[in-house]
Design a protein around this motif. Structure first.
Motif, short mmCIF file in Angstrom:
data_model
loop_
_atom_site.label_atom_id
_atom_site.label_comp_id
_atom_site.label_asym_id
_atom_site.label_seq_id
_atom_site.Cartn_x
_atom_site.Cartn_y
_atom_site.Cartn_z
N TYR A 390 0.83 -1.21 0.00
CA TYR A 390 0.00 0.00 0.00
C TYR A 390 0.87 1.26 0.00
O TYR A 390 0.65 2.18 -0.81
N ASP A 391 1.85 1.32 0.90
CA ASP A 391 2.70 2.52 0.98
C ASP A 391 3.48 2.74 -0.31
O ASP A 391 3.61 3.87 -0.80
N ALA A 392 4.01 1.66 -0.88
CA ALA A 392 4.74 1.79 -2.14
C ALA A 392 3.81 2.26 -3.25
O ALA A 392 4.18 3.13 -4.06
N SER A 393 2.60 1.71 -3.28
CA SER A 393 1.63 2.11 -4.31
C SER A 393 1.32 3.59 -4.22
O SER A 393 1.27 4.29 -5.25
N PRO A 402 2.84 4.16 -13.34
CA PRO A 402 1.94 3.00 -13.35
C PRO A 402 2.65 1.75 -12.86
O PRO A 402 3.89 1.67 -12.87
N LEU A 403 1.87 0.75 -12.45
CA LEU A 403 2.43 -0.47 -11.90
C LEU A 403 1.98 -1.68 -12.70
O LEU A 403 0.92 -1.68 -13.32
N GLY A 428 -3.23 1.34 -8.42
CA GLY A 428 -2.48 1.91 -9.54
C GLY A 428 -1.91 0.89 -10.49
O GLY A 428 -1.05 1.22 -11.32
N VAL A 429 -2.37 -0.38 -10.40
CA VAL A 429 -1.88 -1.41 -11.30
C VAL A 429 -2.59 -1.26 -12.65
O VAL A 429 -3.82 -1.25 -12.71
N VAL A 450 -8.01 -2.73 -15.95
CA VAL A 450 -6.66 -3.31 -15.83
C VAL A 450 -6.46 -4.30 -16.97
O VAL A 450 -7.32 -5.17 -17.21
N LEU A 451 -5.34 -4.21 -17.69
CA LEU A 451 -5.06 -5.09 -18.82
C LEU A 451 -4.63 -6.48 -18.35
O LEU A 451 -3.64 -6.59 -17.62
N PRO A 452 -5.33 -7.54 -18.75
CA PRO A 452 -4.82 -8.88 -18.51
C PRO A 452 -3.97 -9.34 -19.70
O PRO A 452 -4.47 -9.45 -20.83
#
Length: 528
Positions: A390-393, A402-403, A428-429, A450-452
């Motif tokens: 969470y903190d990194a995001s 973006p992640l 943010g993924v 979100v792209l799979p």
């Protein structure tokens, strides 16, 4: 179609997936085979002495510390529920009791169960084995088993013991049942009672007695297992259609507390800015009337590299909220006492709690870190230091980065599906690249924008020598703006490029993604 009836035998499932079926006769050998994988350097191989309710006992690896008949499909089946109670009756009459280190609970899905237990005189026998009624509804399956006795919990954690839960539910994914329990097995209600009597997964019901009777003779499971005739006799005498009609005629009325709740009026929901249970979600913030063109993904960093069979229960928040977790700290900062944290399931209407619990499963293994379990990652904005996901995001999103997530086979199997996709998007993924996807989770990711993406056959993060510290570019996505979905897009890491399959499989899914998600698509459709 032919079915060999002799092949149908009592079975359990575990220790971490519902589909991992084990014939009961093989339960002990299966436990012995799998248990070493749950041991660490800290795991004690000896019995640890504890006191429970003032009585000396012990706890060790393989012990069953939770035995729960919990609200699920089978608690609507009188045959197995009465079977469990008759087994309890026979056990009590033989002088057997549940082991003192086992926490036992009874949470059927209907008050009718209590009715026919009382009517048949079976309730006292269940209670003598500790299966007291704790309520009606989801309990152990979703992590609402409550805390273990303090001394038991301390002994487990201080000695890193691999203990088990046995429950009659249909979910046993890692970290879902209890933070103290590593191994979880699904069983029928009668077998839940049987495991409470033995108190251990390291037990062979076929060849080993479950205890010693009051007459000093060994008692085997077969000695107390009720016959179908005995079960049917109780069903015929204790269950009637009127019981169901009576209990369900007022099922939606609610008690005095429900009826006394103040109810706002008006056509739109009144959001309470102070609520820690229900908050206005951010899905439509700054949403333009018409969707913006789809763009390629550039400058992305890796949030997690995950292995095979990562379930939505590894991703989605479930169970109790730990005090030292990001969600626990959020609640404490908002004036909520630890005793009132409740569970993620009860607070699923508060996205602030849920995103802090996404990818925070205590058994999650992020391969960006060596030997670390839980919701942690490397923050490459802070020289790769370990941080909570969470903190990194939040740091990445503040920097506009973006992640992506890299994963193995069967990504997203399991339950708890909606927040697995919602939480992923809110962290943010922008893309998940996996070897294969569970069908519904793949669709839900698209529904959240979100792209799979799927590695081509034979390739994965390991074979491509991806370490996770690369910067990712995903190109070819912009072709979606032409009205069609490309079959492949290109992923570049600076030193290598490779093709991946774009798993947007239908025109409808392509429309959802172009709009940023299914909710935005529906809202814009309503506006038109």
């Amino acid at each position: 179609m032919e079915l060999d009836l002799t092949a149908i035998v009592p079975s359990i499932a575990g220790p971490k997936r519902p589909q991992d079926r084990i014939a009961l006769v093989d339960a002990k050998s299966a436990y012995e085979k799998i248990s070493p994988s749950y041991f660490s350097d800290k795991t004690s191989k000896s019995k640890i002495g504890v006191n429970v309710n003032g009585k000396a006992t012990s706890v060790s690896n393989g012990d069953v510390v939770i035995a729960s008949i919990t609200s699920c499909t089978n608690t609507s089946n009188p045959s197995v529920m009465i079977g469990a109670a008759l087994l309890a009756k026979k056990a009590v009459e033989k002088g057997l009791r549940s082991k003192p280190w086992v926490k036992t609970t009874l949470a059927p899905g209907s008050k009718v169960v209590t009715g026919y237990y009382d009517r048949s005189g079976l309730t006292p026998y269940m209670e003598k084995l500790g299966f007291n009624l704790v309520g009606y509804g989801c309990v152990t399956c979703i992590g609402n088993s409550g805390p273990l006795p303090i001394e038991i919990s301390k002994a487990i954690n201080d000695n890193d013991l691999a203990v088990s839960a046995v429950l009659s539910g249909n979910r046993n994914f890692e970290g879902r049942i209890s933070p103290d329990v590593k191994m979880n097995y699904l069983a029928s209600p009668p077998l839940v009672v049987a495991y409470a009597l033995t108190g251990s997964m390291n037990h062979d019901f076929e060849s080993e007695p479950i205890g010693e009777g009051s007459d000093g003779k060994p008692v085997f499971l077969r000695d107390i297992w009720p016959t179908q005739l005995e079960i049917q006799s109780v069903i015929d005498s204790a269950i009637s259609s009127e019981m169901f009609t009576k209990d369900y005629s007022s099922v939606f009325d609610g008690d005095h507390r429900w009826k006394s709740l103040a109810t706002p009026t008006g056509k739109t929901f009144e959001w309470d800015a102070k609520s820690t249970y229900v908050r206005k979600p951010p899905y439509f913030e700054n949403m333009p009337r018409d969707p913006k063109p789809v763009t390629n993904i550039t400058g992305a960093r890796v949030m997690a590299i995950l292995g095979d069979s990562v379930t939505t229960d590894h991703i989605s928040p479930a169970g109790n909220i730990k005090a030292d977790s990001p969600a626990g700290k959020y609640l404490a900062q908002n004036g909520i006492d630890r005793a009132d944290f409740n569970s993620y399931g009860s607070r699923r209407g508060n996205h602030e709690v849920m995103i802090r619990g996404t990818f925070a499963n205590i058994r999650l293994k992020n391969l960006l870190l060596n030997g670390v379990e839980g919701g942690f990652t490397k923050n490459f904005l802070a020289n790769g230091e370990q941080a909570t996901i969470y903190d990194a995001s939040m740091a990445y999103q503040a920097a506009g980065i973006p992640l992506v997530i890299l994963a193995g086979k069967e990504y997203g199997s399991g339950s708890s599906r909606d927040w697995a996709a919602k939480g992923t998007a809110l962290l943010g993924v922008r893309a998940v690249i996996a070897e294969s996807f569970e069908r519904i989770h793949r669709s839900n990711l698209i529904g959240m924008g979100v792209l799979p993406l799927q590695f081509v056959d034979g390739e994965n993060a390991k074979s491509l020598r991806i370490t996770g510290d690369e910067v990712f570019e995903i190109t070819g996505v912009e072709e979606l703006n032409s009205g069609a979905a490309p079959k492949f897009v290109t992923v570049s890491t600076g030193t290598k490029s490779f093709k991946v399959k774009l798993r947007i499989d239908t025109p409808g899914e392509a429309d959802y993604y172009r709009h940023g998600g299914i909710m935005q698509y529906v809202l814009r459709s309503l506006l038109k």
